[in-house]
Design an enzyme around this catalytic site. Structure first.
Site, mmCIF file in Angstrom:
data_model
loop_
_atom_site.group_PDB
_atom_site.id
_atom_site.type_symbol
_atom_site.label_atom_id
_atom_site.label_comp_id
_atom_site.label_asym_id
_atom_site.label_seq_id
_atom_site.Cartn_x
_atom_site.Cartn_y
_atom_site.Cartn_z
ATOM 1 N N ARG A 67 -2.756 6.300 0.724
ATOM 2 C CA ARG A 67 -3.447 7.226 1.619
ATOM 3 C C ARG A 67 -2.573 8.051 2.555
ATOM 4 O O ARG A 67 -3.011 9.039 3.083
ATOM 5 C CB ARG A 67 -4.437 6.424 2.476
ATOM 6 C CG ARG A 67 -5.208 5.419 1.668
ATOM 7 C CD ARG A 67 -5.953 4.436 2.537
ATOM 8 N NE ARG A 67 -5.075 3.437 3.139
ATOM 9 C CZ ARG A 67 -5.507 2.438 3.896
ATOM 10 N NH1 ARG A 67 -6.796 2.316 4.139
ATOM 11 N NH2 ARG A 67 -4.674 1.574 4.416
ATOM 12 N N ARG A 77 0.817 -1.216 0.000
ATOM 13 C CA ARG A 77 0.000 0.000 0.000
ATOM 14 C C ARG A 77 0.852 1.267 0.000
ATOM 15 O O ARG A 77 0.424 2.322 0.478
ATOM 16 C CB ARG A 77 -0.940 0.039 1.221
ATOM 17 C CG ARG A 77 -2.070 -0.964 1.129
ATOM 18 C CD ARG A 77 -3.371 -0.326 1.599
ATOM 19 N NE ARG A 77 -4.470 -1.252 1.368
ATOM 20 C CZ ARG A 77 -5.298 -1.665 2.324
ATOM 21 N NH1 ARG A 77 -5.150 -1.254 3.561
ATOM 22 N NH2 ARG A 77 -6.286 -2.474 2.037
ATOM 23 N N ASP A 80 -6.747 -2.216 -7.441
ATOM 24 C CA ASP A 80 -7.427 -2.818 -6.304
ATOM 25 C C ASP A 80 -7.745 -4.269 -6.632
ATOM 26 O O ASP A 80 -7.993 -4.589 -7.794
ATOM 27 C CB ASP A 80 -8.724 -2.059 -5.991
ATOM 28 C CG ASP A 80 -9.267 -2.431 -4.617
ATOM 29 O OD1 ASP A 80 -10.067 -3.384 -4.550
ATOM 30 O OD2 ASP A 80 -8.878 -1.810 -3.622
ATOM 31 N N TYR A 91 -15.424 -11.220 -0.373
ATOM 32 C CA TYR A 91 -16.175 -10.005 -0.706
ATOM 33 C C TYR A 91 -17.364 -10.317 -1.610
ATOM 34 O O TYR A 91 -18.426 -9.709 -1.491
ATOM 35 C CB TYR A 91 -15.245 -8.991 -1.380
ATOM 36 C CG TYR A 91 -14.176 -8.487 -0.451
ATOM 37 C CD1 TYR A 91 -14.461 -7.511 0.513
ATOM 38 C CD2 TYR A 91 -12.871 -8.989 -0.496
ATOM 39 C CE1 TYR A 91 -13.475 -7.054 1.386
ATOM 40 C CE2 TYR A 91 -11.892 -8.543 0.374
ATOM 41 C CZ TYR A 91 -12.202 -7.582 1.310
ATOM 42 O OH TYR A 91 -11.236 -7.135 2.192
ATOM 43 N N ARG A 137 -6.919 12.195 -4.855
ATOM 44 C CA ARG A 137 -8.152 11.584 -4.330
ATOM 45 C C ARG A 137 -9.280 12.606 -4.200
ATOM 46 O O ARG A 137 -10.450 12.282 -4.358
ATOM 47 C CB ARG A 137 -7.855 10.957 -2.958
ATOM 48 C CG ARG A 137 -9.010 10.166 -2.385
ATOM 49 C CD ARG A 137 -8.636 9.519 -1.082
ATOM 50 N NE ARG A 137 -8.523 10.483 -0.003
ATOM 51 C CZ ARG A 137 -8.105 10.186 1.228
ATOM 52 N NH1 ARG A 137 -7.725 8.953 1.518
ATOM 53 N NH2 ARG A 137 -8.041 11.113 2.158
#
Length: 347
Positions: free
Chosen positions: A34, A30, A79, A156, A43
């Site tokens: 973020r 990652r 992703d 998921y 973003r």
């Protein structure tokens, strides 16, 4: 396997081939995301899937940690849930809430909505991004492609949202094993085609993320996860080195080492020596700094990083975190981790 001839810093690929490296290579799961102010700016302008599906944006985000933190590899910004999306399920990603699949798979009838897609048609934007990234990287460092493991994607696709335990997904496997295996095989077939196309587009190595592999016992991990990962590795290993990261599934490191994978990612809950013993000592290990430790003072990060490097020893190690970097990690703390690895000497 000849792609790395033009790569100036090929430490990661050398480590995956089991060759001696002048120092330990380092990257972070990652790493493109973020915690970086530069990413947050992007973003604010574009939705998550806009960022994934626009090759220029995916390229810019992928390169940020190479430029800002100085890591030894780029990892494609994308992703794992682009695969269920390509297979026909609606996927929403809600900022600060995580993934939502509004119409998850519950019954045999739901299989009509899912297909093994033509990846060139459904995921072409990923391959376009890879080509662009390779061009922009211009041989500075290798590019890592990736996909989710079939079991993690099934979590998921059945549960419809994130969970710490995925009880519904596990219950689904126990109650409808035939249906579960049918879906797992469809995901496997899609993933093989997807990763082969990533490698053809220029990915130098690929990582399979089994974030929820550790939810199973050893026996059930083999049945519902590892037998499918094994198929993926077998299909890819002659095209590029494959890294398996099955968080928490340390009980199966020996079996994962026998798949033909070149590297095994481990989390911080297992000691390097124990991981070496379980994996058989011949495979490259990747990890395993606790991401939360990056919130410690910088002096502490340096000390703990050096301790980790000594525990793994020289060669056959790729320094990394034991899971993805947390969004609240200060950039200079991430850089301190990377710099400490780059400056460390075993002599």
């Amino acid at each position: 396997m000849t792609q790395d001839k033009t790569i100036k810093n090929d430490l990661l690929l050398k480590a995956l081939r089991g060759e001696n490296t002048e120092r330990t290579p380092v990257w972070m799961m990652r790493q493109a995301g973020r915690y970086l102010p530069e990413y947050i700016k992007i973003r604010e302008k574009y939705s998550f899937f806009q960022r994934c599906q626009t090759p220029e944006l995916a390229c810019e985000i992928t390169l940020q940690p190479v430029d800002i933190i100085g890591v030894d590899a780029a990892i494609l910004f994308s992703d794992i849930l682009v695969v269920p999306q390509a297979m026909g399920l609606e996927v929403q990603l809600l900022e600060k809430q995580g993934p939502l699949l509004p119409n998850p798979i519950k019954t045999n009838a739901d299989l009509n909505r899912v297909r093994v897609p033509n990846v060139e048609e459904t995921l072409g934007y990923v391959f376009d991004a890879i080509k662009l990234i390779k061009q922009e990287l211009n041989g500075r460092v290798p590019l890592i492609g990736f996909a989710g493991a079939p079991w993690t994607l099934l979590c998921y696709m059945v549960q419809g949202k994130g969970s710490k335990t995925f009880d519904e997904a596990k219950a689904f496997c126990y109650q409808n094993p035939q249906l579960a295996h049918q879906i797992l095989q469809m995901i496997t077939d899609t993933t093989i085609a997807y990763l082969k196309a990533q490698i053809a587009a220029g990915a130098d190595t690929v990582q399979i993320f089994d974030s929820w592999g550790g939810l199973w016992s050893k026996g059930d991990f083999e049945i519902f996860s590892l037998q499918y990962i094994r198929q993926i590795v077998a299909a890819l290993k002659d095209d590029a080195p494959v890294i398996i990261f099955a968080k928490g599934a340390w009980h199966s490191l020996g079996e994962m080492a026998q798949t033909g994978a070149s590297g095994l990612g481990i989390d911080w809950c297992i000691e390097p020596q124990m991981a070496h013993t379980l994996a058989g000592g011949n495979i490259t290990l990747q990890g395993n700094f606790d991401p939360a430790k990056l919130l410690s003072p910088i002096a502490e990060i340096k000390k703990e990083t050096q301790k980790m490097l000594r525990a793994f020893g020289p060669n056959k190690h790729i320094a990394n975190l034991g899971h993805g970097i947390l969004p609240n990690v200060p950039v200079d703390h991430a850089r301190a981790f990377v710099d400490t690895v780059k400056e460390f000497s075993f002599n």
